[in-house]
Design a protein around this motif. Structure first.
Motif, short mmCIF file in Angstrom:
data_model
loop_
_atom_site.label_atom_id
_atom_site.label_comp_id
_atom_site.label_asym_id
_atom_site.label_seq_id
_atom_site.Cartn_x
_atom_site.Cartn_y
_atom_site.Cartn_z
N ALA A 1 -9.07 4.70 -1.64
CA ALA A 1 -8.65 3.34 -1.99
C ALA A 1 -7.29 3.33 -2.68
N VAL A 2 -7.07 4.28 -3.58
CA VAL A 2 -5.79 4.34 -4.30
C VAL A 2 -4.65 4.66 -3.35
N ARG A 3 -4.88 5.61 -2.44
CA ARG A 3 -3.83 5.95 -1.47
C ARG A 3 -3.52 4.74 -0.57
N GLY A 4 -4.54 3.98 -0.22
CA GLY A 4 -4.32 2.77 0.57
C GLY A 4 -3.47 1.76 -0.17
N ALA A 5 -3.69 1.64 -1.48
CA ALA A 5 -2.88 0.71 -2.28
C ALA A 5 -1.42 1.15 -2.34
N VAL A 6 -1.19 2.45 -2.45
CA VAL A 6 0.17 2.97 -2.47
C VAL A 6 0.87 2.72 -1.14
N ILE A 7 0.16 2.92 -0.04
CA ILE A 7 0.73 2.66 1.28
C ILE A 7 1.08 1.19 1.45
N ALA A 8 0.23 0.33 0.96
CA ALA A 8 0.51 -1.11 1.04
C ALA A 8 1.77 -1.47 0.26
N ARG A 9 1.95 -0.86 -0.90
CA ARG A 9 3.12 -1.17 -1.72
C ARG A 9 4.41 -0.59 -1.12
N ASP A 10 4.35 0.65 -0.64
CA ASP A 10 5.56 1.32 -0.19
C ASP A 10 5.95 0.98 1.25
N LEU A 11 4.96 0.77 2.10
CA LEU A 11 5.23 0.57 3.52
C LEU A 11 4.84 -0.81 4.03
N GLY A 12 4.21 -1.60 3.19
CA GLY A 12 3.81 -2.93 3.62
C GLY A 12 2.61 -2.94 4.55
N VAL A 13 1.88 -1.85 4.61
CA VAL A 13 0.68 -1.77 5.46
C VAL A 13 -0.51 -2.13 4.58
N GLY A 14 -0.92 -3.38 4.63
CA GLY A 14 -1.95 -3.88 3.74
C GLY A 14 -3.36 -3.78 4.28
N MET A 15 -4.23 -4.61 3.74
CA MET A 15 -5.65 -4.57 4.08
C MET A 15 -5.92 -4.91 5.53
N SER A 16 -5.02 -5.63 6.18
CA SER A 16 -5.26 -5.99 7.58
C SER A 16 -5.38 -4.74 8.46
N ALA A 17 -4.76 -3.63 8.03
CA ALA A 17 -4.85 -2.39 8.81
C ALA A 17 -6.26 -1.79 8.75
N TYR A 18 -7.05 -2.21 7.79
CA TYR A 18 -8.38 -1.64 7.60
C TYR A 18 -9.49 -2.56 8.12
N THR A 19 -9.11 -3.69 8.71
CA THR A 19 -10.11 -4.66 9.14
C THR A 19 -11.09 -4.08 10.16
N GLN A 20 -10.55 -3.44 11.19
CA GLN A 20 -11.42 -2.87 12.22
C GLN A 20 -12.24 -1.70 11.67
N LEU A 21 -11.67 -0.94 10.76
CA LEU A 21 -12.43 0.15 10.14
C LEU A 21 -13.62 -0.40 9.37
N LEU A 22 -13.43 -1.49 8.65
CA LEU A 22 -14.53 -2.10 7.92
C LEU A 22 -15.59 -2.65 8.88
N ALA A 23 -15.14 -3.18 10.01
CA ALA A 23 -16.10 -3.68 11.02
C ALA A 23 -16.94 -2.53 11.57
N VAL A 24 -16.31 -1.39 11.81
CA VAL A 24 -17.04 -0.22 12.28
C VAL A 24 -18.03 0.26 11.22
N ALA A 25 -17.61 0.26 9.97
CA ALA A 25 -18.49 0.67 8.89
C ALA A 25 -19.70 -0.26 8.78
N LEU A 26 -19.48 -1.55 8.98
CA LEU A 26 -20.59 -2.50 8.95
C LEU A 26 -21.56 -2.24 10.09
#
Length: 516
Positions: free
Chosen positions: A415-440
């Motif tokens: 989760a922390v690495r994801g937050a850093v990527i969102a801040r530095d590269l602009g790759v936010g939570m939308s990149a994880y949407t499909q991953l969360l759907a798979v997890a569900l």
């Protein structure tokens, strides 16, 4: 390939032929994933089968001794690489002089470390109260020299996405090493069967690498190229060392706190989980680095590509690791024998740890591929300190407590690495949407399985069958509804590559394939 990465001024990035670079990138990436996956499956499955057989022939004590030795070797092998392998993969305009410089540095460092390890074998053996290490460590130290010779040639093949050659190399080396190890174990060689397995695998892989590759080192050395490598390589080395320290330091501390027998149980549990992760995700990770590097100047495409690779990797990894958590209690005794029952519960918990580790590998490749090695180094060091601290802190409560702590920590680091990527590269939570759907979808499948297993009190083969049939059916249906974009992306990628190859084959003289 039409050119090699060693031509003066040549650049073997992912770009394809002029006017066709983007389709070339996608097609070569998909083909690269195929060969990398084939390698992982063949190598890991054969290694796992050998591990199962050796587990029945050898004792936990013998496994523990070699695990300690390999923890040292893994760390020193990473140092011998000097962080130059990632530099070779990503460097544009790589010259023969630069490649040879990296080769000689890597070889020299590997040789120095081998001599140092052999000289320190007795103190290390005394430190862990394991007399066998006095002889085992000097023998395994020789593999450091071979690894130093192999690093740059292997990186050049990976840089050029020549995963077919890399796959053949690893498969042949692994099979030969397994034959030797099993033969020696049957002959009563004990711990030396495992030592011989490592030595044979490394030597054979090196020989095949030079036979299959185009690289031949030149008697030349460039201080300017060495300095350039060091600027990037020192940070990349820190990242790699941090990852290796996490893998090597963990068994060190488990062995030191709980003893070599407990380490043997831990090794079996972790080996099972790590093998599954490698089979499911490492192939994508191998190709991701060069792909991210090629797209680093196109932020929007980079973000979309990361999201796609993450969702595809998760589509395979999440349901498989969920299934592993459900069946470990039956699978471990079935594979290794009843003497390894202690490892079963630990393996079930470690499934979550290795799930996060597999997904985090894509995050790591994204940061390194976009030149943010320093950022990744900070994250890696923080993860290392937390992981090793948890092993020491929770060790007094046993292996299960350590496994639970590391699983929670793995999720937090992801989760922390994801937050850093969102801040530095602009790759936010939308990149994880499909991953969360798979997890569900995987969660729904697990719920259905547990309802049947607990309701009918199923064990053994019956529980395995329910997980495979009912769990697989529920996940497939739920994923089709919840993660449809990922399902469609997988289908279109594979079908698209096959269609382009058929068109090229039809256009080639005689209906054959177009030479690369």
């Amino acid at each position: 390939m039409s050119s090699t990465p060693l031509e003066p001024g040549a650049d073997s990035s992912l770009a394809g032929a002029p006017g066709d670079d983007r389709p070339g990138i996608r097609e070569r990436a998909v083909v690269g994933v195929f060969w990398a996956a084939a390698q992982k499956w063949l190598v890991r499955i054969s290694s796992l089968l050998a591990f199962v057989l050796l587990g029945r022939l050898l004792s936990p004590q013998e496994f523990g001794v070699v695990a300690l030795a390999m923890a040292v070797i893994t760390m020193l092998a990473t140092i011998s690489d000097a962080g130059f392998t990632p530099w070779v993969i990503q460097k544009r305009g790589l010259t023969p002089r630069a490649a040879s410089t990296a080769f000689w540095i890597s070889t020299a460092i590997g040789t120095v470390l081998a001599v140092a390890l052999a000289a320190l074998a007795v103190p290390v053996a005394d430190l862990f109260d394991s007399p066998e290490l006095r002889l085992v460590l000097p023998v395994l130290a020789g593999t450091l020299v071979i690894m130093g010779l192999s690093g740059v040639p292997a990186a050049l093949l990976q840089r050029d996405l020549r995963f077919k050659e890399l796959a053949v190399r690893q498969v042949v080396a692994t099979v030969l090493s397994i034959v030797v190890a099993v033969g020696l174990a049957l002959a009563g060689a004990g711990v030396w069967a495992l030592v011989a397995q490592t030595v044979v695998r490394v030597v054979v892989a090196c020989v095949i690498l030079f036979w299959a590759g185009d690289f031949r080192p030149r008697l030349t050395f460039s201080r300017a190229d060495a300095a350039d490598m060091l600027g990037y390589g020192s940070k990349s080395l820190g990242v790699t060392l941090g990852g290796a320290a996490r893998q090597s330091g963990e068994p060190f501390l488990v062995g030191a706190v709980l003893g070599t027998v407990a380490l043997g149980y831990w090794t079996v549990a972790g080996r099972l989980a790590s093998t599954v992760v490698d089979l499911c995700s490492a192939a994508i990770g191998s190709v991701a680095g060069p792909v991210f590097s090629e797209l680093q100047d196109e932020p929007e495409r980079l973000g979309r590509t990361f999201a796609r690779l993450l969702s595809v990797g998760g589509f395979v990894l999440v349901p498989v690791m969920t299934a592993m958590a459900l069946v470990s209690a039956d699978l471990v005794p079935l594979l290794f024998g009843s003497q390894w029952a202690v490892s079963a519960g630990v393996a079930s918990i470690l499934a979550a740890t290795w799930l996060f580790a597999g997904l985090a590998n894509l995050q790591r490749n994204l940061l390194l591929g976009t030149g943010r090695a320093g950022r990744e180094l900070t994250l890696t060091m923080g993860a290392l300190v937390g992981q090793l601290g948890l092993v020491v802190l929770l060790g007094q409560w046993g292996l299960t407590a350590i496994a639970v702590g590391l699983s929670v920590w793995g999720g937090l680091v992801f989760a922390v690495r994801g937050a850093v990527i969102a801040r530095d590269l602009g790759v936010g939570m939308s990149a994880y949407t499909q991953l969360l759907a798979v997890a569900l979808a995987a969660g729904l499948a697990a719920g259905a399985v547990l309802a049947v297993v607990l309701g009918w009190d199923l064990e053994g083969a019956a529980r395995l069958a329910v997980v495979a049939l009912l769990g697989g059916a529920v996940f497939a249906g739920a994923a089709f509804l919840l993660a449809r974009a990922t399902v469609d992306d997988l289908r279109s990628s594979v079908l698209g590559v096959l269609a382009r190859r058929r068109r090229r084959g039809a256009a080639a003289p005689g209906g054959g394939t177009v030479p690369r």
